[in-house]
Design an enzyme around this catalytic site. Structure first.
Site, short mmCIF file in Angstrom:
data_model
loop_
_atom_site.label_atom_id
_atom_site.label_comp_id
_atom_site.label_asym_id
_atom_site.label_seq_id
_atom_site.Cartn_x
_atom_site.Cartn_y
_atom_site.Cartn_z
N HIS A 103 0.76 -1.18 -0.03
CA HIS A 103 -0.11 0.19 -0.02
C HIS A 103 0.98 1.26 -0.07
O HIS A 103 2.09 1.11 0.54
CB HIS A 103 -0.76 0.14 1.16
CG HIS A 103 -1.77 -0.89 1.48
ND1 HIS A 103 -1.38 -2.22 2.39
CD2 HIS A 103 -3.21 -1.16 1.40
CE1 HIS A 103 -2.32 -3.07 2.44
NE2 HIS A 103 -3.44 -2.49 2.01
N ASP A 106 2.16 2.08 3.66
CA ASP A 106 2.99 0.92 4.04
C ASP A 106 4.51 1.60 3.83
O ASP A 106 5.46 0.84 4.59
CB ASP A 106 2.96 -0.27 3.86
CG ASP A 106 1.80 -0.96 3.17
OD1 ASP A 106 0.69 -0.69 4.11
OD2 ASP A 106 1.75 -1.67 2.26
#
Ligand code: XUL
Ligand code: CO
Length: 446
Positions: A103, A106
């Site tokens: 993501h 992240d």
């Protein structure tokens, strides 16, 4: 080896079933040909960067337990982001699997404004590009985190506030472009908070319309930038919301068809999301394949005694063999693969636990693949299924499906032809024995 995993060999290699080396594969051999295709190309395994490298091992009752130095509060977030990438790419290349997934949030910290977040992401993606070029690891899919920040508490696309929709749309635009830049094979949209906590404050009609508009915008942008990867929705019935709109494959398909999106989107199926929806994983995979929207898989499983998403590493050959049977029989993945959207248990705090967990999951998949290939080759299930429906290929069955017969015509045919159906055995137990026999025999050489 120096780096984050100093006592792990440079590469996890195949040791075979009799190996006593825990840091070796017992079944997974990337180059082994299974029905003419390399195991690695059948399974297309990916490591996720969020649970494995960005989650500290916290739960709702306690703080992080894991040894993840880049997450320490005194580390500058951008320095931490770079250190995390070093560790993650060291891990993926040592494991020897072809893909990773991430993501936006992240890998790069959220900034004080949208523009700052975008610029953080851009510089981290430049570093990712270098790691990919150096290691040969590829991107299975990218995705945007539209659920962690408080702004998304009431959803992203389905938020009652159009400003949140706009913010989320801008975030997905950027992340879709980053995924394209990194040559991602797919782009995933998990509707984490696209759902409701209570119907008392929810306008279902509006939220459906908003979600459809959002996904249409994403599909248009895919065309605009020339991204040829697949767009994937990830069904899940609930958690964190009480109800998630992308409940299961059948619900997603109905939504896509209502909004003329069924040609553009496919599904990323997760084992435990199927369980939470009251289905077997086999059901979700078979349904997606039968309806033409199968895309990719998150291989993590649940715990049969828990009603939440434990995201455990897969360890059931039977569960995955049934899913892989459907996939192999249908010709395999196109752009999809098996992503480990998996979490260690909170007590698994040694660095090497990350290796043991992935090795076990990968071997489980490899063995499930051998079972599935055996089942396809032996053909017993297929022969039984074909014979079971043979009546529909011609004669009465073909006439019924052609649309040429009305109910009165059919009634006349039943009477005139003296139709008296005789039930036949579904042979469930015999077929279950066929599956078990292949599970027990899966390691003989082919
Ligand atoms: C949550 C989940 C997500 C998606 C990506 O249950 O599975 O990690 O896979 O956002
Ligand atoms: Co997932």
């Amino acid at each position: 080896m120096a780096g984050f995993f100093p006592d792990v060999p440079e590469r996890i290699t195949f040791g075979g079933l009799t190996s006593t080396e825990p840091l070796s594969y017992k079944v997974y051999e990337p180059d082994r040909l299974v029905r003419g295709t390399r195991m690695e190309d059948h399974l297309r395994i990916a490591v996720c960067l969020w649970h494995s490298f960005s989650w500290p091992g916290s739960d709702v009752f306690g703080t992080g337990t894991f040894d993840r130095p880049w997450l320490a509060p005194d580390v500058d977030p951008m320095d931490g982001a770079r250190a995390r990438l070093e560790a993650a790419f060291e891990f993926v290349s040592t494991l020897g699997v072809p893909f990773f997934t991430f993501h936006d949030r992240d890998v790069a910290p959220e900034g004080r404004s949208f523009a700052e977040s975008r610029s953080n992401l851009e510089s981290v993606v430049a570093a990712i590009e270098e790691h990919m070029a150096r290691t040969g690891v590829r991107l299975l899919w990218g995705t945007a985190n539209l659920f962690s920040h408080p702004r998304y508490a009431a959803g992203a696309a389905t938020n009652p506030d159009p400003e949140v929709f706009a913010y989320a749309a801008a975030q997905v635009k950027v992340m879709l472009e980053m995924t394209h830049r990194l040559g991602g094979a797919n782009y995933v949209l998990w509707g984490g908070r696209e759902g409701y906590e209570t119907l008392l404050n929810t306008d279902l009609r509006r939220e459906e319309e908003q979600l459809a508009r959002f996904l249409t915008l994403v599909a248009e942008h895919r065309e605009r930038v020339g991204f040829t990867g697949t767009l994937l929705l990830e069904p899940k019935p609930q958690e964190p919301t009480k109800h998630q709109y992308d409940y299961d494959t059948a619900t997603v398909l109905g939504f896509l068809q209502r909004h003329d999106l069924a040609d553009v989107y496919r599904v990323n199926l997760e084992v435990n999301h199927a369980t939470l929806a009251g289905h077997s994983f086999h059901h979700e995979v078979a349904t997606a394949l039968a309806t033409g929207i199968f895309g990719s898989i998150d291989a993590n499983r649940g715990d049969p005694q828990n009603g939440w998403d434990t995201d455990q590493f897969p360890n059931s050959v039977e569960e995955l063999a049934l899913a892989l049977y459907e996939i192999v029989r249908a010709g395999g993945f196109t752009t999809g693969g098996f992503n480990f959207d998996t979490k260690l248990r909170r007590q698994s705090m040694d660095r090497n636990d990350l290796f043991h967990a992935h090795i076990g999951g990968i071997d489980t998949l490899a063995r499930a693949l051998l079972v599935a290939a055996d089942l396809v080759e032996a053909g017993d299930l297929e022969r039984h299924r074909t014979a079971r429906y043979a009546g529909w290929d011609d004669g009465l069955g073909a006439d019924l499906l052609s649309g040429g017969l009305s109910l009165p015509d059919i009634e006349a045919r039943v009477v005139d032809d003296g139709i008296e159906p005789r039930p036949t055995s579904g042979a469930q137990e015999r077929l279950e024995n066929v599956v078990n026999q292949r599970i027990w025999a899966a390691d003989r050489e082919r």
